[in-house]
Write a protein that holds these residues in place. Structure first.
Motif, PDB file in Angstrom:
ATOM      1  N   GLU A 231      30.831  46.932   3.557  1.00 18.70           N
ATOM      2  CA  GLU A 231      29.900  46.827   2.434  1.00 18.70           C
ATOM      3  C   GLU A 231      28.897  45.703   2.672  1.00 18.70           C
ATOM      4  O   GLU A 231      27.726  45.821   2.313  1.00 18.70           O
ATOM      5  CB  GLU A 231      30.642  46.584   1.117  1.00 18.70           C
ATOM      6  CG  GLU A 231      29.670  46.496  -0.059  1.00 18.70           C
ATOM      7  CD  GLU A 231      30.355  46.374  -1.409  1.00 18.70           C
ATOM      8  OE1 GLU A 231      29.626  46.417  -2.427  1.00 18.70           O
ATOM      9  OE2 GLU A 231      31.593  46.239  -1.463  1.00 18.70           O
ATOM     10  N   SER A 232      29.331  44.625   3.307  1.00 22.39           N
ATOM     11  CA  SER A 232      28.425  43.494   3.544  1.00 22.39           C
ATOM     12  C   SER A 232      27.234  43.905   4.417  1.00 22.39           C
ATOM     13  O   SER A 232      26.113  43.418   4.223  1.00 22.39           O
ATOM     14  CB  SER A 232      29.183  42.333   4.202  1.00 22.39           C
ATOM     15  OG  SER A 232      29.759  42.750   5.425  1.00 22.39           O
ATOM     16  N   ILE A 233      27.481  44.811   5.360  1.00 24.82           N
ATOM     17  CA  ILE A 233      26.402  45.305   6.233  1.00 24.82           C
ATOM     18  C   ILE A 233      25.423  46.146   5.416  1.00 24.82           C
ATOM     19  O   ILE A 233      24.202  45.943   5.469  1.00 24.82           O
ATOM     20  CB  ILE A 233      26.979  46.156   7.391  1.00 24.82           C
ATOM     21  CG1 ILE A 233      27.967  45.345   8.239  1.00 24.82           C
ATOM     22  CG2 ILE A 233      25.854  46.725   8.242  1.00 24.82           C
ATOM     23  CD1 ILE A 233      27.354  44.224   9.026  1.00 24.82           C
ATOM     24  N   ILE A 234      25.980  47.102   4.662  1.00 23.03           N
ATOM     25  CA  ILE A 234      25.146  47.967   3.826  1.00 23.03           C
ATOM     26  C   ILE A 234      24.336  47.119   2.841  1.00 23.03           C
ATOM     27  O   ILE A 234      23.130  47.305   2.668  1.00 23.03           O
ATOM     28  CB  ILE A 234      26.014  48.978   3.045  1.00 23.03           C
ATOM     29  CG1 ILE A 234      26.817  49.875   4.007  1.00 23.03           C
ATOM     30  CG2 ILE A 234      25.161  49.811   2.087  1.00 23.03           C
ATOM     31  CD1 ILE A 234      26.064  50.962   4.680  1.00 23.03           C
ATOM     32  N   ASP A 235      25.008  46.168   2.213  1.00 23.12           N
ATOM     33  CA  ASP A 235      24.364  45.317   1.212  1.00 23.12           C
ATOM     34  C   ASP A 235      23.213  44.515   1.823  1.00 23.12           C
ATOM     35  O   ASP A 235      22.119  44.434   1.246  1.00 23.12           O
ATOM     36  CB  ASP A 235      25.399  44.367   0.607  1.00 23.12           C
ATOM     37  CG  ASP A 235      24.812  43.503  -0.495  1.00 23.12           C
ATOM     38  OD1 ASP A 235      24.533  44.047  -1.584  1.00 23.12           O
ATOM     39  OD2 ASP A 235      24.610  42.301  -0.260  1.00 23.12           O
ATOM     40  N   SER A 236      23.454  43.946   3.009  1.00 21.60           N
ATOM     41  CA  SER A 236      22.411  43.120   3.634  1.00 21.60           C
ATOM     42  C   SER A 236      21.214  43.975   4.052  1.00 21.60           C
ATOM     43  O   SER A 236      20.059  43.564   3.883  1.00 21.60           O
ATOM     44  CB  SER A 236      22.971  42.360   4.841  1.00 21.60           C
ATOM     45  OG  SER A 236      23.426  43.258   5.838  1.00 21.60           O
ATOM     46  N   VAL A 237      21.466  45.179   4.567  1.00 25.64           N
ATOM     47  CA  VAL A 237      20.364  46.063   4.981  1.00 25.64           C
ATOM     48  C   VAL A 237      19.538  46.482   3.771  1.00 25.64           C
ATOM     49  O   VAL A 237      18.295  46.446   3.804  1.00 25.64           O
ATOM     50  CB  VAL A 237      20.907  47.309   5.724  1.00 25.64           C
ATOM     51  CG1 VAL A 237      19.809  48.355   5.905  1.00 25.64           C
ATOM     52  CG2 VAL A 237      21.491  46.921   7.074  1.00 25.64           C
ATOM     53  N   LEU A 238      20.219  46.871   2.701  1.00 26.49           N
ATOM     54  CA  LEU A 238      19.502  47.368   1.522  1.00 26.49           C
ATOM     55  C   LEU A 238      18.810  46.260   0.732  1.00 26.49           C
ATOM     56  O   LEU A 238      18.031  46.548  -0.186  1.00 26.49           O
ATOM     57  CB  LEU A 238      20.459  48.141   0.610  1.00 26.49           C
ATOM     58  CG  LEU A 238      21.039  49.433   1.198  1.00 26.49           C
ATOM     59  CD1 LEU A 238      21.981  50.100   0.210  1.00 26.49           C
ATOM     60  CD2 LEU A 238      19.934  50.403   1.607  1.00 26.49           C
ATOM     61  N   HIS A 239      19.085  45.005   1.083  1.00 28.18           N
ATOM     62  CA  HIS A 239      18.417  43.881   0.414  1.00 28.18           C
ATOM     63  C   HIS A 239      17.487  43.116   1.352  1.00 28.18           C
ATOM     64  O   HIS A 239      17.133  41.962   1.072  1.00 28.18           O
ATOM     65  CB  HIS A 239      19.465  42.933  -0.205  1.00 28.18           C
ATOM     66  CG  HIS A 239      20.092  43.472  -1.450  1.00 28.18           C
ATOM     67  ND1 HIS A 239      21.205  44.280  -1.425  1.00 28.18           N
ATOM     68  CD2 HIS A 239      19.734  43.369  -2.762  1.00 28.18           C
ATOM     69  CE1 HIS A 239      21.528  44.631  -2.663  1.00 28.18           C
ATOM     70  NE2 HIS A 239      20.648  44.087  -3.498  1.00 28.18           N
ATOM     71  N   VAL A 240      17.086  43.736   2.452  1.00 28.59           N
ATOM     72  CA  VAL A 240      16.080  43.117   3.328  1.00 28.59           C
ATOM     73  C   VAL A 240      14.796  42.916   2.515  1.00 28.59           C
ATOM     74  O   VAL A 240      14.321  43.853   1.869  1.00 28.59           O
ATOM     75  CB  VAL A 240      15.800  44.023   4.560  1.00 28.59           C
ATOM     76  CG1 VAL A 240      14.562  43.538   5.313  1.00 28.59           C
ATOM     77  CG2 VAL A 240      17.003  44.038   5.489  1.00 28.59           C
TER      78      VAL A 240
END
Length: 346
Positions: A231-240
């Motif tokens: 989830e941390s990966i998905i979260d960081s990508v979607l909050h670029v």
């Protein structure tokens, strides 16, 4: 130009086809366009007017970007009335991206724009560049009996196949058959004769002119799913910061994890105005988001179908639409529309 004397503009952007081997280091270096003509004397046998435009310095295709796509469009637009067709010599690594982008940038194109290149430099004994170049020029000049272009599309010609540019993907770094169009048949095949599949070639609206476009917005990311993605990966990508669109590469026919956090992340991103487009990781086929429950969950989260779009096409189409300042709703509508033959909607 005389009407009965076909004219083709060669646009050399760079790439292996125009390179020469340094005899001391063995490294490939960019050379000038005269080198190309020297190694393809057959060009002089065409009863065509062939002119050339050379990028100076030539661009390695890894450095190709939207500003250079705009430069290519400007060159074509400035010379549009003076030539019957255009052949773009381009490095193979990003050729499918450029072909996809140009298919949207050259709206209502009525003349051939053929991208080609080679896996071996034109000066080497076994080069594939010579055949690719000669046949591309012949296709660029080909006309129907009524005088209109036989293939008024942005295409890639490689290893005897003419493919719609926005349907192509580079699939091979070693062999001559570097490109494949998995989800659309070849527009033509070159053997002893060049055989055209005329019934699948797009035709422009004769009542409208060709309209060039130059605007792009590159705030796009490609997110490839894999088992165990955090989830941390998905979260960081979607909050670029500044992110406006995501090409989501899912499993099979458009499937993704059903975890609550995953669906919530996508839904939150969509509600923030980010456009998320679902395409398959498979080379062939497309997404069918209504086929399995996992796909339905993506639809409910606001993810839209990319149908059978290639990754190269999905990225460039999003960048193109974002560049024109359209609303999220309009971008979503156009992503689900076939603008230049790039998707098949069942």
């Amino acid at each position: 130009m005389k009407a009965d004397y076909p004219s083709v503009l060669l646009i050399y952007t760079g790439g292996t086809i125009g390179m020469i081997e340094n005899p001391e280091t063995g490294a490939l270096e960019n050379f000038n366009f005269a080198h190309l003509l020297k190694h393809v004397p057959e060009l002089k046998r065409f009863n065509y007017h062939i002119s050339s435009y050379q990028f100076d310095p030539p661009i390695d295709s890894s450095d190709m970007e939207p500003s250079l796509w705009a430069k290519i469009v400007a060159i074509i637009n400035d010379n549009y009335e003076n030539f019957d067709g255009f052949v773009i010599l381009h490095g193979t690594d990003t050729m499918a991206y450029t072909a996809s982008a140009l298919s949207f940038m050259l709206e209502n194109l009525a003349k051939p724009v053929i991208l080609t290149g080679s896996q071996l430099p034109i000066g080497t004994l076994r080069t594939d560049g010579k055949e690719n170049l000669i046949t591309s020029i012949e296709i660029a000049a080909a006309k129907r009996p009524d005088g209109t272009a036989l293939v008024p599309e942005v295409c890639i010609f490689f290893e005897n196949e003419l493919m719609r540019g926005n349907r192509t993907t580079k699939i091979n770094a070693e062999n001559f058959n570097a490109f494949r169009s998995f989800n659309y048949p070849a527009l033509a095949k070159a053997g002893i004769h060049i055989r055209y599949n005329e019934h699948i070639i797009r035709r422009p609206d004769p009542a409208r002119p060709m309209k060039p476009h130059y605007l792009f917005d590159t705030n796009v990311v490609v997110l490839t799913l894999f088992p165990g993605i955090q989830e941390s990966i998905i979260d960081s990508v979607l909050h670029v910061p500044g992110l406006k669109a995501v090409v989501l590469k899912t499993f099979g026919s458009g499937n993704a994890p059903q975890k609550d956090w995953f669906i919530r992340q996508l839904k939150d991103a969509t509600e923030r105005g980010i456009v998320i487009v679902n395409i398959t990781q498979c080379q062939s086929g497309g997404v069918e988001m209504g086929r399995y429950e996992t796909g339905l969950h993506l639809l409910e989260a606001g993810v839209i179908s990319g149908y059978d779009s290639t990754p190269e096409c999905a990225v460039t189409k999003l960048m193109f639409l974002l560049g024109h300042g359209l609303s999220q709703a309009e971008i979503r509508r156009r992503m689900n529309s076939d603008l230049a033959g790039e998707i098949t909607k069942e």
